[in-house]
Design a protein around this motif. Structure first.
Motif, PDB file in Angstrom:
ATOM      1  N   ASN A 105       0.842  -1.198   0.000  1.00  0.00           N
ATOM      2  CA  ASN A 105       0.000   0.000   0.000  1.00  0.00           C
ATOM      3  C   ASN A 105       0.877   1.247   0.000  1.00  0.00           C
ATOM      4  O   ASN A 105       1.871   1.314   0.719  1.00  0.00           O
ATOM      5  CB  ASN A 105      -0.904  -0.008   1.231  1.00  0.00           C
ATOM      6  CG  ASN A 105      -1.842  -1.195   1.241  1.00  0.00           C
ATOM      7  OD1 ASN A 105      -2.586  -1.411   0.285  1.00  0.00           O
ATOM      8  ND2 ASN A 105      -1.806  -1.983   2.305  1.00  0.00           N
ATOM      9  N   VAL A 106       0.477   2.232  -0.806  1.00  0.00           N
ATOM     10  CA  VAL A 106       1.314   3.416  -0.977  1.00  0.00           C
ATOM     11  C   VAL A 106       0.465   4.683  -1.036  1.00  0.00           C
ATOM     12  O   VAL A 106      -0.724   4.645  -1.369  1.00  0.00           O
ATOM     13  CB  VAL A 106       2.180   3.323  -2.254  1.00  0.00           C
ATOM     14  CG1 VAL A 106       3.029   2.073  -2.258  1.00  0.00           C
ATOM     15  CG2 VAL A 106       1.315   3.378  -3.505  1.00  0.00           C
ATOM     16  N   ALA A 107       1.102   5.802  -0.750  1.00  0.00           N
ATOM     17  CA  ALA A 107       0.556   7.144  -0.985  1.00  0.00           C
ATOM     18  C   ALA A 107       1.702   8.121  -0.877  1.00  0.00           C
ATOM     19  O   ALA A 107       2.503   8.041   0.063  1.00  0.00           O
ATOM     20  CB  ALA A 107      -0.539   7.497   0.016  1.00  0.00           C
ATOM     21  N   LEU A 108       1.805   9.039  -1.833  1.00  0.00           N
ATOM     22  CA  LEU A 108       2.901  10.006  -1.840  1.00  0.00           C
ATOM     23  C   LEU A 108       2.352  11.421  -1.903  1.00  0.00           C
ATOM     24  O   LEU A 108       1.293  11.663  -2.493  1.00  0.00           O
ATOM     25  CB  LEU A 108       3.814   9.770  -3.047  1.00  0.00           C
ATOM     26  CG  LEU A 108       4.612   8.465  -3.067  1.00  0.00           C
ATOM     27  CD1 LEU A 108       5.384   8.348  -4.378  1.00  0.00           C
ATOM     28  CD2 LEU A 108       5.567   8.389  -1.887  1.00  0.00           C
ATOM     29  N   GLY A 109       3.108  12.345  -1.320  1.00  0.00           N
ATOM     30  CA  GLY A 109       2.710  13.743  -1.396  1.00  0.00           C
ATOM     31  C   GLY A 109       2.885  14.447  -0.072  1.00  0.00           C
ATOM     32  O   GLY A 109       3.459  13.907   0.881  1.00  0.00           O
ATOM     33  N   PRO A 110       2.357  15.664   0.010  1.00  0.00           N
ATOM     34  CA  PRO A 110       2.448  16.403   1.272  1.00  0.00           C
ATOM     35  C   PRO A 110       1.660  15.711   2.372  1.00  0.00           C
ATOM     36  O   PRO A 110       0.818  14.842   2.117  1.00  0.00           O
ATOM     37  CB  PRO A 110       1.864  17.778   0.921  1.00  0.00           C
ATOM     38  CG  PRO A 110       1.170  17.611  -0.366  1.00  0.00           C
ATOM     39  CD  PRO A 110       1.712  16.426  -1.054  1.00  0.00           C
ATOM     40  N   GLU A 111       1.917  16.117   3.601  1.00  0.00           N
ATOM     41  CA  GLU A 111       1.324  15.433   4.749  1.00  0.00           C
ATOM     42  C   GLU A 111      -0.203  15.364   4.705  1.00  0.00           C
ATOM     43  O   GLU A 111      -0.768  14.319   5.058  1.00  0.00           O
ATOM     44  CB  GLU A 111       1.787  16.113   6.045  1.00  0.00           C
ATOM     45  CG  GLU A 111       1.571  15.267   7.289  1.00  0.00           C
ATOM     46  CD  GLU A 111       2.326  13.942   7.268  1.00  0.00           C
ATOM     47  OE1 GLU A 111       1.841  12.975   7.882  1.00  0.00           O
ATOM     48  OE2 GLU A 111       3.398  13.882   6.623  1.00  0.00           O
ATOM     49  N   CYS A 117      -2.598   2.232  -4.360  1.00  0.00           N
ATOM     50  CA  CYS A 117      -2.566   3.622  -3.913  1.00  0.00           C
ATOM     51  C   CYS A 117      -3.864   4.002  -3.193  1.00  0.00           C
ATOM     52  O   CYS A 117      -4.962   3.701  -3.663  1.00  0.00           O
ATOM     53  CB  CYS A 117      -2.351   4.553  -5.104  1.00  0.00           C
ATOM     54  SG  CYS A 117      -2.036   6.247  -4.586  1.00  0.00           S
ATOM     55  N   TRP A 118      -3.724   4.690  -2.068  1.00  0.00           N
ATOM     56  CA  TRP A 118      -4.872   5.106  -1.256  1.00  0.00           C
ATOM     57  C   TRP A 118      -5.097   6.606  -1.290  1.00  0.00           C
ATOM     58  O   TRP A 118      -5.939   7.129  -0.559  1.00  0.00           O
ATOM     59  CB  TRP A 118      -4.700   4.606   0.179  1.00  0.00           C
ATOM     60  CG  TRP A 118      -4.840   3.126   0.228  1.00  0.00           C
ATOM     61  CD1 TRP A 118      -3.853   2.205   0.047  1.00  0.00           C
ATOM     62  CD2 TRP A 118      -6.050   2.383   0.415  1.00  0.00           C
ATOM     63  NE1 TRP A 118      -4.372   0.926   0.117  1.00  0.00           N
ATOM     64  CE2 TRP A 118      -5.716   1.006   0.347  1.00  0.00           C
ATOM     65  CE3 TRP A 118      -7.382   2.747   0.640  1.00  0.00           C
ATOM     66  CZ2 TRP A 118      -6.655   0.004   0.488  1.00  0.00           C
ATOM     67  CZ3 TRP A 118      -8.326   1.740   0.788  1.00  0.00           C
ATOM     68  CH2 TRP A 118      -7.963   0.386   0.710  1.00  0.00           C
ATOM     69  N   ALA A 119      -4.376   7.334  -2.134  1.00  0.00           N
ATOM     70  CA  ALA A 119      -4.620   8.761  -2.363  1.00  0.00           C
ATOM     71  C   ALA A 119      -5.316   8.908  -3.708  1.00  0.00           C
ATOM     72  O   ALA A 119      -4.957   8.243  -4.678  1.00  0.00           O
ATOM     73  CB  ALA A 119      -3.315   9.543  -2.343  1.00  0.00           C
TER      74      ALA A 119
END
Length: 283
Positions: free
Chosen positions: A208-214, A267-269
């Motif tokens: 599971n992944v998600a990237l970016g600002p907090e 991805c979870w975003a």
């Protein structure tokens, strides 16, 4: 080693954009989860739409809770999607673990393993062109590949390795670190050999992944926490989500080192810009 992308379910209207951007990138497969009592799209219907928006990338259920569906209808749906996508379907299946999904489908939760085994035998027969049974003929259309679409089994119990060896083409594992995944990969390979199968099973790991600002990562954590809000492993899944490019590169490399043929990064975003962020994080 191939890297696929699991599609988020928070913005249905964005999924076609996700699919087109993923196909233009380095990804091998698009995956979609399955539940009934949850705010997610039905995976076979959604993947049919995505098949029409793409031409190269594979389509995978990750995983489809097969016991919730009648075997003959499921065989027909999967063969149709396989044909319309040009043979791009990978059918990831499992028994499911949420009792509420079975409650609303009026299916016995405790008999789901036996039901899955019976379903797979029936689907394999129908995909081979055999009649359903007395008084009922064959169920078409025929899938692209003789014997049906590629089928992977998900789960972490001994019965899963046995199902792969008896009925499947490979294994799809989730919610485990590379060390745990490697041990189950070896169990699947051993069951495959004991069953006398030729070649080797295909081995797929999921992270599971998600990237970016907090704020983006926090929203992704809330989404994954809501999805896994049952049982005793919700916190493990939330804390195990990969949220930096270095963590993604390390996990993909580590899963490859223990024998994964493909790693699915789920991805979870919801924003489609995740596609490029994740692509730029690959080893």
């Amino acid at each position: 080693m191939n890297v696929g992308l699991g599609l988020p379910v928070g913005d249905l209207e964005a999924l076609r954009a996700w699919a087109c951007r993923a196909e233009a990138g380095p990804f091998s497969t698009l995956g979609l989860l399955d539940r009934i009592v949850y705010d997610n799209p039905e995976p076979l219907v959604t993947l049919a739409v995505i098949a029409g928006a793409t031409s190269r990338i594979r389509l995978m259920t990750e995983v489809l809770i097969a016991p919730l569906r009648p075997a003959a209808l499921l065989a027909k749906q999967c063969a149709t999607l396989d044909r319309l996508s040009g043979g791009r379907l990978t059918l990831g299946v499992g028994v499911g673990v949420r009792e509420d999904d079975f409650q609303v489908a009026h299916v016995d939760y405790h008999g789901r393993g036996r039901r899955l085994d019976e379903q797979v035998r029936t689907m394999r027969r129908l995909w081979a062109g055999e009649a359903y049974g007395e008084g009922a003929g064959p169920v078409g259309p025929a899938p692209v590949r003789a014997g049906g679409p590629e089928m992977l089994f998900g789960g972490f119990v001994p019965a899963t390795a046995d199902r792969v060896a008896r009925h499947g083409d490979g294994f799809l594992g989730a919610m485990s670190d590379p060390g745990e995944m490697g041990r189950f990969f070896r169990a699947v390979e051993n069951a495959w050999r004991v069953a006398g199968r030729d070649g080797r099973p295909r081995l797929v790991a999921q992270a599971n992944v998600a990237l970016g600002p907090e704020p983006v990562v926090d929203a992704a954590r809330r989404a994954i926490r809501a999805y896994y809000d049952f049982g005793g492993y919700r916190d493990k899944v939330v804390h195990g989500m990969l949220t930096t490019p270095a963590a993604i590169r390390g996990a993909v490399t580590a899963f490859g080192d223990v024998g994964a043929d493909e790693v699915m990064l789920y991805c979870w975003a919801a924003d489609p810009g995740q596609v490029e962020r994740i692509a730029h994080s690959l080893p």
